[in-house]
Scaffold this motif. Sequence first.
Motif, PDB file in Angstrom:
ATOM      1  N   ARG A 107       2.505  -6.311   9.271  1.00 17.31           N
ATOM      2  CA  ARG A 107       1.794  -5.173   9.861  1.00 17.31           C
ATOM      3  C   ARG A 107       2.347  -4.800  11.237  1.00 17.31           C
ATOM      4  O   ARG A 107       2.412  -3.615  11.572  1.00 17.31           O
ATOM      5  CB  ARG A 107       0.299  -5.478   9.910  1.00 17.31           C
ATOM      6  CG  ARG A 107      -0.337  -5.337   8.514  1.00 17.31           C
ATOM      7  CD  ARG A 107      -1.708  -5.923   8.448  1.00 17.31           C
ATOM      8  NE  ARG A 107      -2.445  -5.512   7.255  1.00 17.31           N
ATOM      9  CZ  ARG A 107      -3.614  -6.036   6.905  1.00 17.31           C
ATOM     10  NH1 ARG A 107      -4.175  -6.992   7.644  1.00 17.31           N
ATOM     11  NH2 ARG A 107      -4.233  -5.616   5.820  1.00 17.31           N
ATOM     12  N   ILE A 132      -4.450   1.418  11.637  1.00 16.81           N
ATOM     13  CA  ILE A 132      -5.415   0.421  11.127  1.00 16.81           C
ATOM     14  C   ILE A 132      -5.734   0.639   9.647  1.00 16.81           C
ATOM     15  O   ILE A 132      -6.074  -0.311   8.945  1.00 16.81           O
ATOM     16  CB  ILE A 132      -6.702   0.403  11.983  1.00 16.81           C
ATOM     17  CG1 ILE A 132      -7.542  -0.855  11.687  1.00 16.81           C
ATOM     18  CG2 ILE A 132      -7.516   1.678  11.808  1.00 16.81           C
ATOM     19  CD1 ILE A 132      -8.680  -1.094  12.646  1.00 16.81           C
ATOM     20  N   GLU A 133      -5.629   1.854   9.153  1.00 12.71           N
ATOM     21  CA  GLU A 133      -5.896   2.119   7.733  1.00 12.71           C
ATOM     22  C   GLU A 133      -4.617   1.985   6.891  1.00 12.71           C
ATOM     23  O   GLU A 133      -4.587   1.229   5.912  1.00 12.71           O
ATOM     24  CB  GLU A 133      -6.489   3.512   7.540  1.00 12.71           C
ATOM     25  CG  GLU A 133      -6.737   3.836   6.071  1.00 12.71           C
ATOM     26  CD  GLU A 133      -7.398   5.189   5.910  1.00 12.71           C
ATOM     27  OE1 GLU A 133      -8.643   5.230   5.877  1.00 12.71           O
ATOM     28  OE2 GLU A 133      -6.666   6.202   5.859  1.00 12.71           O
ATOM     29  N   ARG A 182     -19.182   0.814   4.803  1.00 12.55           N
ATOM     30  CA  ARG A 182     -18.424   1.020   6.054  1.00 12.55           C
ATOM     31  C   ARG A 182     -18.056   2.494   6.175  1.00 12.55           C
ATOM     32  O   ARG A 182     -17.829   3.186   5.184  1.00 12.55           O
ATOM     33  CB  ARG A 182     -17.147   0.155   6.084  1.00 12.55           C
ATOM     34  CG  ARG A 182     -17.364  -1.266   5.628  1.00 12.55           C
ATOM     35  CD  ARG A 182     -17.337  -2.373   6.638  1.00 12.55           C
ATOM     36  NE  ARG A 182     -16.256  -2.498   7.578  1.00 12.55           N
ATOM     37  CZ  ARG A 182     -15.343  -3.463   7.551  1.00 12.55           C
ATOM     38  NH1 ARG A 182     -15.299  -4.322   6.545  1.00 12.55           N
ATOM     39  NH2 ARG A 182     -14.460  -3.582   8.516  1.00 12.55           N
ATOM     40  N   THR A 225      -5.433  -6.833  10.891  1.00 10.79           N
ATOM     41  CA  THR A 225      -5.718  -5.539  10.252  1.00 10.79           C
ATOM     42  C   THR A 225      -5.186  -4.377  11.081  1.00 10.79           C
ATOM     43  O   THR A 225      -4.563  -3.449  10.553  1.00 10.79           O
ATOM     44  CB  THR A 225      -7.254  -5.372  10.080  1.00 10.79           C
ATOM     45  OG1 THR A 225      -7.772  -6.556   9.469  1.00 10.79           O
ATOM     46  CG2 THR A 225      -7.588  -4.160   9.230  1.00 10.79           C
ATOM     47  N   ARG A 283      -2.055 -14.284   4.755  1.00 12.98           N
ATOM     48  CA  ARG A 283      -2.728 -13.500   5.803  1.00 12.98           C
ATOM     49  C   ARG A 283      -2.000 -13.651   7.139  1.00 12.98           C
ATOM     50  O   ARG A 283      -1.958 -12.713   7.934  1.00 12.98           O
ATOM     51  CB  ARG A 283      -4.216 -13.861   5.880  1.00 12.98           C
ATOM     52  CG  ARG A 283      -4.952 -13.283   4.650  1.00 12.98           C
ATOM     53  CD  ARG A 283      -6.439 -13.293   4.771  1.00 12.98           C
ATOM     54  NE  ARG A 283      -6.984 -12.465   5.809  1.00 12.98           N
ATOM     55  CZ  ARG A 283      -7.359 -11.186   5.665  1.00 12.98           C
ATOM     56  NH1 ARG A 283      -7.214 -10.558   4.499  1.00 12.98           N
ATOM     57  NH2 ARG A 283      -7.885 -10.519   6.674  1.00 12.98           N
ATOM     58  N   PHE A 286     -15.438   4.010   6.954  1.00 11.92           N
ATOM     59  CA  PHE A 286     -14.103   4.435   6.530  1.00 11.92           C
ATOM     60  C   PHE A 286     -13.886   4.312   5.020  1.00 11.92           C
ATOM     61  O   PHE A 286     -12.785   4.533   4.532  1.00 11.92           O
ATOM     62  CB  PHE A 286     -13.024   3.631   7.279  1.00 11.92           C
ATOM     63  CG  PHE A 286     -13.155   2.136   7.140  1.00 11.92           C
ATOM     64  CD1 PHE A 286     -12.625   1.477   6.047  1.00 11.92           C
ATOM     65  CD2 PHE A 286     -13.802   1.382   8.117  1.00 11.92           C
ATOM     66  CE1 PHE A 286     -12.743   0.107   5.901  1.00 11.92           C
ATOM     67  CE2 PHE A 286     -13.917   0.000   7.987  1.00 11.92           C
ATOM     68  CZ  PHE A 286     -13.383  -0.642   6.868  1.00 11.92           C
ATOM     69  N   LYS A 300       0.821  -1.217   0.000  1.00 13.45           N
ATOM     70  CA  LYS A 300       0.000   0.000   0.000  1.00 13.45           C
ATOM     71  C   LYS A 300       0.861   1.277   0.000  1.00 13.45           C
ATOM     72  O   LYS A 300       2.064   1.224   0.269  1.00 13.45           O
ATOM     73  CB  LYS A 300      -0.930  -0.039   1.213  1.00 13.45           C
ATOM     74  CG  LYS A 300      -1.958  -1.175   1.152  1.00 13.45           C
ATOM     75  CD  LYS A 300      -2.918  -1.121   2.343  1.00 13.45           C
ATOM     76  CE  LYS A 300      -3.992  -2.185   2.257  1.00 13.45           C
ATOM     77  NZ  LYS A 300      -4.938  -2.123   3.398  1.00 13.45           N
ATOM     78  N   TYR A 339     -12.599  -1.906  -3.569  1.00 13.16           N
ATOM     79  CA  TYR A 339     -13.101  -1.982  -2.191  1.00 13.16           C
ATOM     80  C   TYR A 339     -14.625  -1.862  -2.109  1.00 13.16           C
ATOM     81  O   TYR A 339     -15.154  -1.521  -1.047  1.00 13.16           O
ATOM     82  CB  TYR A 339     -12.426  -0.916  -1.329  1.00 13.16           C
ATOM     83  CG  TYR A 339     -11.030  -1.304  -0.893  1.00 13.16           C
ATOM     84  CD1 TYR A 339     -10.820  -2.383  -0.035  1.00 13.16           C
ATOM     85  CD2 TYR A 339      -9.912  -0.606  -1.333  1.00 13.16           C
ATOM     86  CE1 TYR A 339      -9.544  -2.752   0.362  1.00 13.16           C
ATOM     87  CE2 TYR A 339      -8.626  -0.970  -0.932  1.00 13.16           C
ATOM     88  CZ  TYR A 339      -8.460  -2.047  -0.085  1.00 13.16           C
ATOM     89  OH  TYR A 339      -7.195  -2.417   0.319  1.00 13.16           O
ATOM     90  N   HIS A 351     -16.742  -2.848   0.833  1.00 11.44           N
ATOM     91  CA  HIS A 351     -16.704  -2.013   2.048  1.00 11.44           C
ATOM     92  C   HIS A 351     -17.473  -0.705   1.895  1.00 11.44           C
ATOM     93  O   HIS A 351     -17.369   0.169   2.744  1.00 11.44           O
ATOM     94  CB  HIS A 351     -15.250  -1.665   2.409  1.00 11.44           C
ATOM     95  CG  HIS A 351     -14.445  -2.850   2.834  1.00 11.44           C
ATOM     96  ND1 HIS A 351     -14.887  -3.760   3.762  1.00 11.44           N
ATOM     97  CD2 HIS A 351     -13.213  -3.280   2.459  1.00 11.44           C
ATOM     98  CE1 HIS A 351     -13.973  -4.699   3.935  1.00 11.44           C
ATOM     99  NE2 HIS A 351     -12.948  -4.437   3.152  1.00 11.44           N
TER     100      HIS A 351
HETATM  101  P1  GDP Z   1      -7.961  -6.707   5.856  1.00 12.77           P
HETATM  102  O1  GDP Z   1      -8.591  -7.863   5.132  1.00 12.77           O
HETATM  103  O2  GDP Z   1      -7.113  -7.141   7.030  1.00 12.77           O
HETATM  104  O3  GDP Z   1      -7.195  -5.786   4.942  1.00 12.77           O
HETATM  105  O4  GDP Z   1      -9.150  -5.841   6.530  1.00 12.77           O
HETATM  106  P2  GDP Z   1     -10.603  -5.407   6.011  1.00 12.77           P
HETATM  107  O5  GDP Z   1     -11.010  -6.180   4.797  1.00 12.77           O
HETATM  108  O6  GDP Z   1     -11.512  -5.447   7.200  1.00 12.77           O
HETATM  109  O7  GDP Z   1     -10.438  -3.868   5.638  1.00 12.77           O
HETATM  110  C1  GDP Z   1      -9.865  -3.467   4.413  1.00 12.77           C
HETATM  111  C2  GDP Z   1      -8.934  -2.315   4.670  1.00 12.77           C
HETATM  112  O8  GDP Z   1      -9.698  -1.193   5.142  1.00 12.77           O
HETATM  113  C3  GDP Z   1      -7.892  -2.525   5.775  1.00 12.77           C
HETATM  114  O9  GDP Z   1      -6.759  -3.236   5.361  1.00 12.77           O
HETATM  115  C4  GDP Z   1      -7.565  -1.098   6.167  1.00 12.77           C
HETATM  116  O10 GDP Z   1      -6.682  -0.482   5.229  1.00 12.77           O
HETATM  117  C5  GDP Z   1      -8.943  -0.430   6.088  1.00 12.77           C
HETATM  118  N1  GDP Z   1      -9.644  -0.471   7.386  1.00 12.77           N
HETATM  119  C6  GDP Z   1     -10.154  -1.559   8.033  1.00 12.77           C
HETATM  120  N2  GDP Z   1     -10.753  -1.217   9.190  1.00 12.77           N
HETATM  121  C7  GDP Z   1     -10.636   0.139   9.286  1.00 12.77           C
HETATM  122  C8  GDP Z   1     -11.068   1.106  10.243  1.00 12.77           C
HETATM  123  O11 GDP Z   1     -11.686   0.779  11.268  1.00 12.77           O
HETATM  124  N3  GDP Z   1     -10.754   2.427   9.975  1.00 12.77           N
HETATM  125  C9  GDP Z   1     -10.081   2.804   8.858  1.00 12.77           C
HETATM  126  N4  GDP Z   1      -9.816   4.112   8.675  1.00 12.77           N
HETATM  127  N5  GDP Z   1      -9.668   1.929   7.928  1.00 12.77           N
HETATM  128  C10 GDP Z   1      -9.922   0.603   8.129  1.00 12.77           C
END
Ligand code: GDP
Length: 139
Positions: free
Chosen positions: A103, A110-111, A56, A92, A86, A58, A10, A50, A53
Amino acid sequence: MTERTLSIIKPDATRRNLEGKILAKIQDAGLKVVAMKRVRWTKYQAEKFYEVHRERPFYQDLVAFMTSGPIVLMVLEGENAIARYREVMGATNPEEAAEGTIRAEFAENIEANSVHGSDSPENAAKEIAMCFDGAEIVG
Ligand code: GDP
């Protein structure tokens, strides 16, 4: 079972020149890089990637982050590549990521958590098709 998964380095990681260190962790885990390219996504590409999401809170922040700089797209291949990668990535939220994971070592928050990895065979197939032409993948 031999699988393929999509990996993304990223923008927070390309900005800090961490591609090599991240790649070393991937290869040390026995995963083979069968495709790789550096790109910068448009807003449309990030929104599409994405899409799951989009409800969501964010989502718009995530799209802005993923288009804020170059990213490195890879297809990784290996035994149970999806779950294995993973594990190498870690949770995450970097505060919850196990020691030694990408990570835990490199994510900013988290982002801006340095890497993406597909979470299921269905999503891996979809994400790989979204990012690469068949001829760009060389096993
Ligand atoms: P991953 O599969 O571990 O990448 O997690 P997810 O599929 O849940 O989320 C996708 C991506 O969204 C993550 O890798 C982060 O870059 C972002 N993300 C996830 N949760 C959050 C959050 O609570 N806040 C923000 N700002 N970004 C998030």
